[in-house]
Scaffold this motif. Structure first.
Motif: not given
Length: 150
Positions: A49-60
């Motif tokens: 979850x933390x990994x996927x959220x970090x990736x999504x936040x980086x894209x944003x």
């Protein structure tokens, strides 16, 4: 977590994170997605979850700072969200923006390269033949962040 593609929002956790930020836009939410993972004191496991959220936040973050990917995050439906986030981000000041970008790059590096502690990477390893697509997507995202002029 269900994965249906290598993109930042092509999994349940990344999509859920984006839905949350769309509902309550805040730079704090973006920052929080990186802070724990990228903290130099952080050692150890990064759950999916933390990994996927970090990736999504980086894209944003990359898109907010003028480096969108091939599939832009902020279409006409969520253009207002982008404007709120951009205005909030510009209040941060150059030093703080650079810090957020560095945290994003560092968090992506751990998620992408720490095969022992990154659960997201481990899940992609289990996917086998499509893992190179994910690696390419993550590497491209990192490069877009590294090439920003803030």
């Amino acid at each position: 977590m269900s994965i249906w593609g290598p993109g930042p929002f092509e999994n349940d956790d990344g999509a859920d994170w984006f839905a949350d930020i769309r509902d309550e836009p805040s730079i704090k939410t973006i920052r929080e997605a990186f802070e724990e993972i990228s903290d130099p004191q952080h050692i150890g496991y990064v759950d999916v979850i933390d990994g996927a959220e970090a990736v999504a936040a980086a894209e944003v973050l990359a898109e907010l700072l003028g480096s969108p990917g091939d599939d832009p995050v902020f279409d006409e439906e969520v253009e207002e969200v982008a404007e709120v986030l951009k205005a909030e981000l510009m209040k941060e000041g150059k030093r703080d923006i650079k810090k957020i970008v560095k945290q994003a790059i560092d968090a992506l590096d751990i998620v992408l390269n720490d095969s022992e502690n990154s659960e997201l990477r481990q899940m992609w390893e289990e996917q086998g033949e499509v893992m190179p697509e994910w690696i390419a997507a993550m590497t491209t995202l990192q490069e877009r962040l590294r090439n920003l002029t803030v």
